[in-house]
Design a protein around this motif. Structure first.
Motif, PDB file in Angstrom:
ATOM      1  N   MET A 164       0.816  -1.186   0.000  1.00  0.00           N
ATOM      2  CA  MET A 164       0.000   0.000   0.000  1.00  0.00           C
ATOM      3  C   MET A 164       0.865   1.258   0.000  1.00  0.00           C
ATOM      4  N   SER A 165       2.038   1.220   0.623  1.00  0.00           N
ATOM      5  CA  SER A 165       2.880   2.415   0.698  1.00  0.00           C
ATOM      6  C   SER A 165       3.309   2.894  -0.673  1.00  0.00           C
ATOM      7  N   LEU A 166       3.767   1.975  -1.520  1.00  0.00           N
ATOM      8  CA  LEU A 166       4.200   2.354  -2.867  1.00  0.00           C
ATOM      9  C   LEU A 166       3.033   2.908  -3.666  1.00  0.00           C
ATOM     10  N   GLN A 167       1.898   2.254  -3.585  1.00  0.00           N
ATOM     11  CA  GLN A 167       0.735   2.725  -4.326  1.00  0.00           C
ATOM     12  C   GLN A 167       0.299   4.099  -3.818  1.00  0.00           C
ATOM     13  N   ALA A 168       0.360   4.315  -2.519  1.00  0.00           N
ATOM     14  CA  ALA A 168       0.001   5.621  -1.961  1.00  0.00           C
ATOM     15  C   ALA A 168       0.924   6.711  -2.487  1.00  0.00           C
ATOM     16  N   MET A 169       2.215   6.420  -2.537  1.00  0.00           N
ATOM     17  CA  MET A 169       3.167   7.415  -3.044  1.00  0.00           C
ATOM     18  C   MET A 169       2.931   7.683  -4.529  1.00  0.00           C
ATOM     19  N   MET A 170       2.589   6.648  -5.282  1.00  0.00           N
ATOM     20  CA  MET A 170       2.295   6.847  -6.706  1.00  0.00           C
ATOM     21  C   MET A 170       1.059   7.720  -6.886  1.00  0.00           C
ATOM     22  N   VAL A 171       0.019   7.469  -6.085  1.00  0.00           N
ATOM     23  CA  VAL A 171      -1.201   8.282  -6.172  1.00  0.00           C
ATOM     24  C   VAL A 171      -0.884   9.736  -5.843  1.00  0.00           C
ATOM     25  N   LEU A 172      -0.148   9.967  -4.755  1.00  0.00           N
ATOM     26  CA  LEU A 172       0.197  11.339  -4.380  1.00  0.00           C
ATOM     27  C   LEU A 172       1.018  12.026  -5.471  1.00  0.00           C
ATOM     28  N   SER A 173       1.970  11.306  -6.047  1.00  0.00           N
ATOM     29  CA  SER A 173       2.824  11.883  -7.092  1.00  0.00           C
ATOM     30  C   SER A 173       2.032  12.204  -8.349  1.00  0.00           C
ATOM     31  N   LEU A 174       1.175  11.285  -8.756  1.00  0.00           N
ATOM     32  CA  LEU A 174       0.393  11.518  -9.963  1.00  0.00           C
ATOM     33  C   LEU A 174      -0.643  12.620  -9.762  1.00  0.00           C
ATOM     34  N   GLN A 175      -1.209  12.725  -8.564  1.00  0.00           N
ATOM     35  CA  GLN A 175      -2.123  13.833  -8.282  1.00  0.00           C
ATOM     36  C   GLN A 175      -1.385  15.167  -8.364  1.00  0.00           C
ATOM     37  N   ALA A 176      -0.172  15.203  -7.844  1.00  0.00           N
ATOM     38  CA  ALA A 176       0.630  16.431  -7.926  1.00  0.00           C
ATOM     39  C   ALA A 176       0.953  16.753  -9.380  1.00  0.00           C
ATOM     40  N   GLY A 177       1.250  15.719 -10.174  1.00  0.00           N
ATOM     41  CA  GLY A 177       1.508  15.939 -11.598  1.00  0.00           C
ATOM     42  C   GLY A 177       0.299  16.517 -12.305  1.00  0.00           C
ATOM     43  N   ALA A 178      -0.880  15.995 -11.989  1.00  0.00           N
ATOM     44  CA  ALA A 178      -2.106  16.528 -12.589  1.00  0.00           C
ATOM     45  C   ALA A 178      -2.312  17.988 -12.197  1.00  0.00           C
ATOM     46  N   ASP A 179      -2.060  18.296 -10.929  1.00  0.00           N
ATOM     47  CA  ASP A 179      -2.199  19.684 -10.469  1.00  0.00           C
ATOM     48  C   ASP A 179      -1.235  20.606 -11.213  1.00  0.00           C
ATOM     49  N   LEU A 180       0.006  20.170 -11.358  1.00  0.00           N
ATOM     50  CA  LEU A 180       0.991  20.989 -12.071  1.00  0.00           C
ATOM     51  C   LEU A 180       0.588  21.201 -13.530  1.00  0.00           C
ATOM     52  N   CYS A 181       0.085  20.155 -14.157  1.00  0.00           N
ATOM     53  CA  CYS A 181      -0.344  20.290 -15.553  1.00  0.00           C
ATOM     54  C   CYS A 181      -1.498  21.265 -15.689  1.00  0.00           C
ATOM     55  N   ARG A 182      -2.414  21.263 -14.722  1.00  0.00           N
ATOM     56  CA  ARG A 182      -3.511  22.233 -14.759  1.00  0.00           C
ATOM     57  C   ARG A 182      -2.971  23.653 -14.598  1.00  0.00           C
ATOM     58  N   ILE A 183      -2.030  23.828 -13.675  1.00  0.00           N
ATOM     59  CA  ILE A 183      -1.430  25.155 -13.458  1.00  0.00           C
ATOM     60  C   ILE A 183      -0.711  25.627 -14.717  1.00  0.00           C
ATOM     61  N   LEU A 184      -0.047  24.685 -15.400  1.00  0.00           N
ATOM     62  CA  LEU A 184       0.711  25.013 -16.608  1.00  0.00           C
ATOM     63  C   LEU A 184      -0.158  24.991 -17.869  1.00  0.00           C
ATOM     64  N   ASP A 185      -1.467  24.913 -17.672  1.00  0.00           N
ATOM     65  CA  ASP A 185      -2.446  24.955 -18.762  1.00  0.00           C
ATOM     66  C   ASP A 185      -2.191  23.845 -19.785  1.00  0.00           C
ATOM     67  N   ASN A 186      -2.066  22.623 -19.274  1.00  0.00           N
ATOM     68  CA  ASN A 186      -1.896  21.459 -20.132  1.00  0.00           C
ATOM     69  C   ASN A 186      -2.967  20.424 -19.741  1.00  0.00           C
ATOM     70  N   PRO A 187      -4.217  20.692 -20.107  1.00  0.00           N
ATOM     71  CA  PRO A 187      -5.316  19.833 -19.656  1.00  0.00           C
ATOM     72  C   PRO A 187      -5.259  18.399 -20.178  1.00  0.00           C
TER      73      PRO A 187
END
Length: 94
Positions: A1-24
């Motif tokens: 579960m730890s690895l999957q949790a870190m992957m979810v957190l990382s990918l959510q952060a990536g999605a947030d950054l892409c939204r900020i950088l206007d890359n929907p």
């Protein structure tokens, strides 16, 4: 579960950054990956860190089934407390 949790957190952060950088389109790819990861929630296997980080199970359930069980048992100590620092203490001595 730890690895999957870190992957979810990382990918959510990536999605947030892409939204900020206007890359929907890339943000939606990240969001799809997060949604896919959340379809299979592994058992915490007594991993208090995984249960605490995951966001993959309701907080009350994580507390009841994993975090509160046995107090600090199965919660690893910092790896810094397990090292032998004597080599550093004598470094540079001849």
């Amino acid at each position: 579960m730890s690895l999957q949790a870190m992957m979810v957190l990382s990918l959510q952060a990536g999605a947030d950054l892409c939204r900020i950088l206007d890359n929907p389109s890339t943000a939606s790819q990240y969001a799809a990956a997060v949604a896919w990861l959340k379809t299979n929630i592994p058992a915490p296997n007594d991993s208090k860190q995984g249960a605490a980080l995951s966001g993959l199970m309701p907080p009350q359930q994580a507390n009841r089934e994993v975090l509160a069980v046995g107090g600090a048992k199965n919660f690893p100590r910092s790896t810094a407390t397990n090292h032998d620092f004597s080599a550093y203490a004598t470094a540079g001595e001849t």
